[in-house]
Structures are given as C-alpha cells and as structure tokens.
Design an enzyme around this catalytic site. Structure first.
Site, PDB file in Angstrom:
ATOM      1  N   CYS A  53     -27.996  -2.048  20.212  1.00  8.36           N
ATOM      2  CA  CYS A  53     -28.407  -0.835  19.516  1.00  8.36           C
ATOM      3  C   CYS A  53     -28.461  -1.031  18.006  1.00  8.36           C
ATOM      4  O   CYS A  53     -27.891  -1.967  17.459  1.00  8.36           O
ATOM      5  CB  CYS A  53     -27.467   0.306  19.872  1.00  8.36           C
ATOM      6  SG  CYS A  53     -27.581   0.800  21.595  1.00  8.36           S
ATOM      7  N   HIS A 103     -28.190   4.935  16.206  1.00  7.28           N
ATOM      8  CA  HIS A 103     -27.013   5.794  16.290  1.00  7.28           C
ATOM      9  C   HIS A 103     -26.080   5.581  15.102  1.00  7.28           C
ATOM     10  O   HIS A 103     -26.217   4.623  14.338  1.00  7.28           O
ATOM     11  CB  HIS A 103     -26.264   5.553  17.602  1.00  7.28           C
ATOM     12  CG  HIS A 103     -25.642   4.193  17.714  1.00  7.28           C
ATOM     13  ND1 HIS A 103     -24.409   3.888  17.182  1.00  7.28           N
ATOM     14  CD2 HIS A 103     -26.087   3.061  18.301  1.00  7.28           C
ATOM     15  CE1 HIS A 103     -24.113   2.630  17.445  1.00  7.28           C
ATOM     16  NE2 HIS A 103     -25.113   2.089  18.123  1.00  7.28           N
TER      17      HIS A 103
END
Length: 221
Positions: free
Chosen positions: A184, A168
């Site tokens: 992440c 992301h």
C-alpha cells in the site's frame, strides 16, 4: 621516542574551556502538520524530526499529459502528485511497498473512507498468523490511531475489481520516503486527510513502477 596517538597537548597560554554548542533548533512547525484534536480520534502533531523536509506537502510545477484530478504515484522518488490545472500539482511524500509486494499500473479510486476498518487479505494472514484476529472472517480491526490504515483510506480498483491496494494514512512519519509497507501507499495522517478532501471517487490513478525493484505485479500502463 614515544608518540601520543591522537592526543593534543594544550598550550598553557590558551583558554581550553570548551564552548557549549547550542542544539539545532527544531524546524518551525507549519500549521498543516499541527495536531488535529477535533478528529474522531485526535491526531498528534507530526514529528518533524522524523520527516525529511523534502517530503513535506507542497504545490509544485508539474508538466504531464494526464488530466487534472489524476493521481500519479512516482514510486522511485517516493512522491504522490495530485494533478491540478495550469501545469501544477499538489505533491505529497509517501512510503511505498517493500520489494515483492509492490504494485503498479492504471486504476481508479473507487471510493474513500474516513477512519476505516482494516482487514488484511488472507494471503497476508497466511504469512503473518498473528493477524488472524483481524482477518476478513473476524471482521477486521476497529478504526483508531493504531489501525494500519490510519485516518483515511482511498481504495484502488482496476477493471471493476479491488486490487487490495490502498492510499492510506499513518502516524509513522519516519516511514515516509521509504519502501516499508506491504504494497500500500502510505501518507502521514495530516496529508491523507488533505488528499481525501480533494480527490473525487472515480479519479484515475497511475502508479509508476520502480525499476530497481523485482517481482512487481504490473498491470498495463
């Protein structure tokens, strides 16, 4: 005898006027890191003083047995490679998960989203109750520049199940090259947009573990 510690005595015949030192010039901003005013939420230019040049996006020689289209996350080196034909790859600088929250293994990019909503998993909300307003039950956080998923997100599934890990975007250039996120894999927004446009749904992803980190959730490589 008295000693003058660390004090130099100027010579009268010499000019002791300090010569001003010019500040270091800022690096020339490459077009790829310019502002993106036409995005749904206009993205500012990357703060290059916060992004080490070695983590700038670039195409590199990269020999691997993985087929073109594969994403390889080199966790120890803080690079993501998108394998292309002819022994080449597009390389991106990344930030990765803090110790104890990282993940590694083989999976696929199940799907992608532009300006996604962010819904922290219940386990994260339990650790950080302040996130309760953005929980799954409350519908998550609206997209925007303050959203932790940034401008784009690629969702990683393993064995048909959501791993809860993402590739992301982030506006925080200073975080690239560090282990700072809760598992992440983050890229600066300009880079994740470039990656988004060149990765297909279903693409394989290989996340290489960092041997210096403990308590890593590892699936079969």
């Amino acid at each position: 005898m008295t000693l003058a510690g660390c004090v130099s005595t100027p010579h009268p015949e010499k000019n002791t006027t300090a010569i001003p030192v010019a500040p270091e010039p800022e690096p020339v901003r490459p077009l790829m890191y310019a502002a993106m005013p036409d995005e749904r939420f206009p993205i500012p230019a990357v703060k290059l003083d916060q992004l080490d040049r070695r983590f700038w996006r670039r195409e590199v020689d990269y020999q691997t047995s993985e087929r073109p289209g594969t994403l390889i996350v080199d966790t120890p080196a803080k690079y993501l490679y998108h394998v292309t034909p002819g022994g080449r790859a597009m390389r991106y600088g990344i930030g990765v998960g803090r110790e104890g929250f990282a993940w590694s293994g083989r999976a696929i990019v199940a799907y992608k989203r532009q300006w996604p909503r962010w819904t922290p998993p219940d386990s994260m909300v339990a650790r950080q109750p302040s996130l309760q307003p953005y929980s799954i039950a409350n519908g998550g956080m609206d997209p925007g520049l303050r959203n932790p998923l940034g401008a784009r997100a690629l969702y990683i599934h393993e064995g048909g199940k959501d791993t809860l890990y993402r590739l992301h975007g982030t506006p925080e250039a200073f975080s690239i090259g560090k282990a700072v996120s809760s598992g992440c894999i983050r890229l600066i927004n300009q880079d994740v947009i470039h990656l988004y446009e060149n990765v297909r749904d279903g693409s394989p992803i290989v996340v290489v573990p960092d041997p210096s980190m403990s308590n890593i959730a590892v699936s079969s490589l």
